[in-house]
Scaffold this motif. Sequence first.
Motif, PDB file in Angstrom:
ATOM      1  N   ASN B 171      53.561  24.207   9.051  1.00 26.71           N
ATOM      2  CA  ASN B 171      52.614  25.017   9.363  1.00 26.71           C
ATOM      3  C   ASN B 171      52.190  24.919  10.834  1.00 26.71           C
ATOM      4  OD1 ASN B 171      52.322  26.092   6.939  1.00 26.71           O
ATOM      5  ND2 ASN B 171      50.989  24.813   6.299  1.00 26.71           N
ATOM      6  N   LEU B 194      55.378  36.019  16.414  1.00 30.37           N
ATOM      7  CA  LEU B 194      54.766  36.653  15.482  1.00 30.37           C
ATOM      8  C   LEU B 194      56.000  36.611  14.318  1.00 30.37           C
ATOM      9  CD1 LEU B 194      52.723  39.672  16.690  1.00 30.37           C
ATOM     10  CD2 LEU B 194      52.127  37.226  16.265  1.00 30.37           C
ATOM     11  N   GLN B 195      57.182  36.881  14.724  1.00 33.67           N
ATOM     12  CA  GLN B 195      58.340  36.755  13.787  1.00 33.67           C
ATOM     13  C   GLN B 195      58.370  35.561  13.216  1.00 33.67           C
ATOM     14  OE1 GLN B 195      59.486  39.894  13.044  1.00 33.67           O
ATOM     15  NE2 GLN B 195      60.313  38.555  11.356  1.00 33.67           N
ATOM     16  N   ILE B 197      55.972  33.361  12.985  1.00 33.10           N
ATOM     17  CA  ILE B 197      54.780  33.083  12.010  1.00 33.10           C
ATOM     18  C   ILE B 197      55.086  33.567  10.588  1.00 33.10           C
ATOM     19  CG2 ILE B 197      52.382  33.474  11.613  1.00 33.10           C
ATOM     20  CD1 ILE B 197      51.987  33.533  14.578  1.00 33.10           C
ATOM     21  N   VAL B 198      55.616  34.923  10.565  1.00 32.58           N
ATOM     22  CA  VAL B 198      55.833  35.322   9.433  1.00 32.58           C
ATOM     23  C   VAL B 198      57.234  34.408   8.496  1.00 32.58           C
ATOM     24  CG1 VAL B 198      57.010  37.365   8.159  1.00 32.58           C
ATOM     25  CG2 VAL B 198      55.381  37.803  10.084  1.00 32.58           C
ATOM     26  N   GLY B 201      55.410  30.848   7.904  1.00 31.60           N
ATOM     27  CA  GLY B 201      53.838  30.861   7.400  1.00 31.60           C
ATOM     28  C   GLY B 201      53.154  29.977   8.098  1.00 31.60           C
ATOM     29  N   ALA B 202      53.451  29.769   9.404  1.00 35.07           N
ATOM     30  CA  ALA B 202      52.569  28.836  10.011  1.00 35.07           C
ATOM     31  C   ALA B 202      51.149  29.203  10.387  1.00 35.07           C
ATOM     32  CB  ALA B 202      53.116  28.610  11.598  1.00 35.07           C
ATOM     33  N   THR B 203      50.140  28.308  10.368  1.00 40.76           N
ATOM     34  CA  THR B 203      48.861  28.884  10.603  1.00 40.76           C
ATOM     35  C   THR B 203      48.283  28.251  12.016  1.00 40.76           C
ATOM     36  OG1 THR B 203      48.138  26.512   9.575  1.00 40.76           O
ATOM     37  CG2 THR B 203      48.135  28.179   8.136  1.00 40.76           C
ATOM     38  N   ARG B 231      46.259  35.821  15.944  1.00 38.68           N
ATOM     39  CA  ARG B 231      45.097  35.707  15.167  1.00 38.68           C
ATOM     40  C   ARG B 231      45.120  36.858  14.121  1.00 38.68           C
ATOM     41  NH1 ARG B 231      39.834  37.032  13.897  1.00 38.68           N
ATOM     42  NH2 ARG B 231      40.138  39.035  15.191  1.00 38.68           N
ATOM     43  N   MET B 233      47.351  38.075  12.666  1.00 34.49           N
ATOM     44  CA  MET B 233      48.451  37.565  11.532  1.00 34.49           C
ATOM     45  C   MET B 233      47.880  36.190  10.722  1.00 34.49           C
ATOM     46  SD  MET B 233      51.600  39.397  12.228  1.00 34.49           S
ATOM     47  CE  MET B 233      52.407  38.065  11.446  1.00 34.49           C
ATOM     48  N   GLY B 234      46.658  36.024  11.254  1.00 33.63           N
ATOM     49  CA  GLY B 234      46.197  34.669  10.452  1.00 33.63           C
ATOM     50  C   GLY B 234      46.493  33.375  10.981  1.00 33.63           C
ATOM     51  N   LYS B 280      43.128  22.205   6.002  1.00 35.13           N
ATOM     52  CA  LYS B 280      43.415  23.376   5.140  1.00 35.13           C
ATOM     53  C   LYS B 280      44.213  23.279   4.092  1.00 35.13           C
ATOM     54  CE  LYS B 280      41.711  26.972   8.462  1.00 35.13           C
ATOM     55  NZ  LYS B 280      42.559  28.011   9.488  1.00 35.13           N
TER      56      LYS B 280
END
Lengths: 122, 286
Positions: B171, B194-195, B197-198, B201-203, B231, B233-234, B280
């Motif tokens: 993450n 962003l890619q 992150i998708v 699934g990193a936060t 942000r 993207m969460g 988290k």
Amino acid sequence: MEKIPILRMGRFLLVTIQVDMHDRLALQLQEDLTERIVAVRARGVLIDISSLEVVDSFIGRMISNIAAMASVLDAQAVVVGMQPAVAITLVELGLSLEGVRTALNVERGMALLNELVAAEQR
Amino acid sequence: MPSAAGQTVRNVLVKYEKEVLAEWMRLQLAATTLRADLMKENELREQSRDLLSLLRPALESGRFDTLESPDWNQVKEFLARISRSRAQQGFAPSETAIFVLSLKQPIFDRLRNEITETQALADELWVTTVVLDRLALFTTESFLRTREAVIQSQQRELLELSTPVVELWENILALPLIGTLDSERTQVVMESLLQKIVETGATIAIIDITGVPTVDTLVAQHLLKTVAAARLMGADCIISGIRPQIAQTIVHLGVNLSEVTTKATLAAAFVVAMRRVQAKLPTGVA
């Protein structure tokens, strides 16, 4: 007329946008959602936009408005599943959705909602 | 006059092709611009012969005023090919142009022998000069175009090389930025972050700017855009590796970084990220 379904999951509402969002649809959603929040006394709203591939400034503003309306009605709103291209477009449009909570996917969003609601009740 | 001028040149090329070629080769081999290290004599001879043989039909068309007419297409294609290969072999632009320009002397010599009348000789020389100059300029132009293409492809490669997104922990992503950030690079950086992150699934994403030499308002704006997109993207961003001078510049410029977590070192940012991720993590997963 096509409509975006609003599903109830316990204390939360789940909105999954799976069609191309156009302006009238967005306005309709805004209306339906605020009504449902009041009707079921929802504590949280999860807006899943993972299938949304095209946004313009209107839709961007709509998303942020819907989130703001939910919080006025005392429901936490979380936008989940935004595509990278959509995120870049919104940022380039100058709409960084300040004040809207985001999460990567529905699962994470649900966890975040639970956390937020738990924090409220404490 | 235009129809008559150029007549002799053509005749010279037809009649004395061998001699002109021999003389031209001798001059090229004797010239200081010869690059024997880059090109063999055989290859040069072949290119010279080909150019002469292509030049003849083009001259026969009688169009000396412009290279735009289709009669010159073959010559132009040939020259473009030569300058492309020379650009790749590492010739200088002038060395490539000289290839065409050095043809002047042998042709002029022949013309002087052929024409006795001064006026006619001057006209003939003028026409020949114009044509050869145009051809030389064309050669240089295509040479430069090839160079530019090489530079552009290198820029692209550099862009891809310099934007790795690494996974530090479950993450947690890190984005070590090296070099100046312009809009184009920001776009690439943003997209790859962003890619990733998708995919993962990193936060949390740590943007490390230790390798960014200067931060001006534009660079800061680009950084903030990347943070905002992540942000959406969460994922939260931490900016690390801010050097003392850069901290001063940022404040002097009035850039507002207050909404972003900033840390002086990547290590400090990593500690923060670990703490947040741990907090988290749902119970039972860790």
